[in-house]
Design a protein around this motif. Sequence first.
Motif, PDB file in Angstrom:
ATOM      1  N   HIS A 124       0.845  -1.193   0.000  1.00  0.00           N
ATOM      2  CA  HIS A 124       0.000   0.000   0.000  1.00  0.00           C
ATOM      3  C   HIS A 124       0.884   1.249   0.000  1.00  0.00           C
ATOM      4  N   ASP A 125       0.259   2.362  -0.240  1.00  0.00           N
ATOM      5  CA  ASP A 125       0.934   3.647  -0.134  1.00  0.00           C
ATOM      6  C   ASP A 125       1.157   3.953   1.352  1.00  0.00           C
ATOM      7  N   PRO A 126       2.395   4.160   1.785  1.00  0.00           N
ATOM      8  CA  PRO A 126       2.643   4.375   3.215  1.00  0.00           C
ATOM      9  C   PRO A 126       2.093   5.690   3.749  1.00  0.00           C
ATOM     10  N   TYR A 127       1.709   6.599   2.865  1.00  0.00           N
ATOM     11  CA  TYR A 127       1.206   7.901   3.304  1.00  0.00           C
ATOM     12  C   TYR A 127      -0.315   8.042   3.122  1.00  0.00           C
ATOM     13  N   GLU A 128      -0.952   7.017   2.593  1.00  0.00           N
ATOM     14  CA  GLU A 128      -2.388   7.091   2.316  1.00  0.00           C
ATOM     15  C   GLU A 128      -3.199   6.963   3.607  1.00  0.00           C
ATOM     16  N   ILE A 129      -4.017   7.966   3.891  1.00  0.00           N
ATOM     17  CA  ILE A 129      -4.826   7.995   5.110  1.00  0.00           C
ATOM     18  C   ILE A 129      -6.206   7.390   4.826  1.00  0.00           C
ATOM     19  N   ASP A 130      -6.610   6.487   5.709  1.00  0.00           N
ATOM     20  CA  ASP A 130      -7.921   5.842   5.589  1.00  0.00           C
ATOM     21  C   ASP A 130      -8.519   5.737   6.997  1.00  0.00           C
ATOM     22  N   LEU A 131      -9.198   6.793   7.425  1.00  0.00           N
ATOM     23  CA  LEU A 131      -9.706   6.852   8.797  1.00  0.00           C
ATOM     24  C   LEU A 131     -10.777   5.800   9.081  1.00  0.00           C
ATOM     25  N   VAL A 132     -11.389   5.295   8.042  1.00  0.00           N
ATOM     26  CA  VAL A 132     -12.412   4.262   8.246  1.00  0.00           C
ATOM     27  C   VAL A 132     -11.779   2.980   8.799  1.00  0.00           C
ATOM     28  N   ASN A 133     -10.554   2.682   8.371  1.00  0.00           N
ATOM     29  CA  ASN A 133      -9.876   1.444   8.768  1.00  0.00           C
ATOM     30  C   ASN A 133      -8.730   1.695   9.756  1.00  0.00           C
ATOM     31  N   LYS A 134      -8.847   2.695  10.576  1.00  0.00           N
ATOM     32  CA  LYS A 134      -7.765   2.992  11.510  1.00  0.00           C
ATOM     33  C   LYS A 134      -7.731   1.977  12.659  1.00  0.00           C
ATOM     34  N   LEU A 135      -6.495   1.749  13.155  1.00  0.00           N
ATOM     35  CA  LEU A 135      -6.243   0.862  14.300  1.00  0.00           C
ATOM     36  C   LEU A 135      -6.778  -0.554  14.077  1.00  0.00           C
ATOM     37  N   LYS A 136      -6.675  -1.020  12.845  1.00  0.00           N
ATOM     38  CA  LYS A 136      -7.095  -2.385  12.545  1.00  0.00           C
ATOM     39  C   LYS A 136      -5.987  -3.371  12.941  1.00  0.00           C
ATOM     40  N   SER A 137      -6.374  -4.509  13.461  1.00  0.00           N
ATOM     41  CA  SER A 137      -5.414  -5.549  13.814  1.00  0.00           C
ATOM     42  C   SER A 137      -4.885  -6.214  12.540  1.00  0.00           C
ATOM     43  N   PRO A 138      -3.762  -6.931  12.628  1.00  0.00           N
ATOM     44  CA  PRO A 138      -3.227  -7.626  11.447  1.00  0.00           C
ATOM     45  C   PRO A 138      -4.266  -8.543  10.814  1.00  0.00           C
ATOM     46  N   SER A 139      -4.349  -8.480   9.489  1.00  0.00           N
ATOM     47  CA  SER A 139      -5.324  -9.277   8.739  1.00  0.00           C
ATOM     48  C   SER A 139      -4.732  -9.623   7.392  1.00  0.00           C
ATOM     49  N   SER A 140      -5.509 -10.295   6.567  1.00  0.00           N
ATOM     50  CA  SER A 140      -5.020 -10.672   5.237  1.00  0.00           C
ATOM     51  C   SER A 140      -4.824  -9.452   4.340  1.00  0.00           C
ATOM     52  N   GLU A 141      -5.581  -8.417   4.573  1.00  0.00           N
ATOM     53  CA  GLU A 141      -5.432  -7.199   3.770  1.00  0.00           C
ATOM     54  C   GLU A 141      -4.287  -6.340   4.285  1.00  0.00           C
ATOM     55  N   HIS A 142      -4.172  -6.215   5.581  1.00  0.00           N
ATOM     56  CA  HIS A 142      -3.090  -5.451   6.204  1.00  0.00           C
ATOM     57  C   HIS A 142      -2.344  -6.396   7.145  1.00  0.00           C
ATOM     58  N   TRP A 143      -1.226  -6.950   6.657  1.00  0.00           N
ATOM     59  CA  TRP A 143      -0.533  -8.008   7.383  1.00  0.00           C
ATOM     60  C   TRP A 143      -0.049  -7.566   8.764  1.00  0.00           C
ATOM     61  N   MET A 144       0.254  -6.296   8.914  1.00  0.00           N
ATOM     62  CA  MET A 144       0.701  -5.781  10.206  1.00  0.00           C
ATOM     63  C   MET A 144      -0.283  -4.756  10.768  1.00  0.00           C
TER      64      MET A 144
END
Length: 299
Positions: free
Chosen positions: A60-80
């Motif tokens: 993903h873009d390291p600077y892209e802000i997505d407040l809807v998905n903030k503080l999400k735990s590690p998952s298949s979409e966001h590994w960390m």
Amino acid sequence: MKVEIAPTNQALPPKAEATRPSRWRTFYRKLRKNKLAMVGGCIVIFYIAIALLAPFIAPHDPYEIDLVNKLKSPSSEHWMGTDDKGRDVLSRLLYGTQLSMSVGFVAVFIGAFFGIILGLLSGYYGGWVDTIISRIIDVLLAFPGILLSLAIVSALGPSLFNVMIAVGIFSIPVFARIVRGSTLTVKKLEYIDAIRSLGANDFTIIFRHIFPNILSPIIVQATMRLATAILSAAGLSFLGLGAQPPLPEWGAMLSNGRDFLFTAPHLAMFPGFAIATLVLGFNIFGDGLRDALDPRMKQ
């Protein structure tokens, strides 16, 4: 009585130099025997590869802000997981490798460049030159490294570039001391007197005949100093004096994650693990280099 005469065209034994393994091959063989050093080298190479390939492997873009998905735990979409602004932690960690490695290499280059010059001049000329340089080095050594860095960054202003300068300045005395001691030893050797008697000038003696013969301790110190530089830069960024938002520097990421230790521990866990493993890799690899390059070390 029959006397046998050995043939005169018998093949001569090969030269010792031909059968002796090359210097680099001997060095690699010694280094390979040190299992910890090889592990450290693999860790360092792994992080260097990540730094070079970060733009291609970051999901993903390291600077892209997505407040809807903030503080999400590690998952298949966001590994960390994601941070408090919804940015992908893995992507920021990968790009942060570039920043942390750059700070380490630039800071060590600054410290080694000026430290080597000061050490060579001090050790070769001695006298009042040695006295002045040694007193300057003593003043720098009087301050703890992190305290000196804090003072320099506070004077220059918080930024990643100023952190490089600060960490580089407090690395100068270490290199200067090592180079001075090695120069004092090498300049007393007979071949230096022979070269001087042939009319070689000081510049040629210092940089062509002394400097190449003291590279081993410099290489070892530079490798181990990289760990100190990366750790110091992360510490300054953690205090808010280094990389400024939104740069994904490891120390800044760790500082941001401390506010969410109980709700989102992954924000601090992953950058902390990256700092620890990279510093450990440089340290144990530097120990292995020291053992392999030091001719006094026994098999």
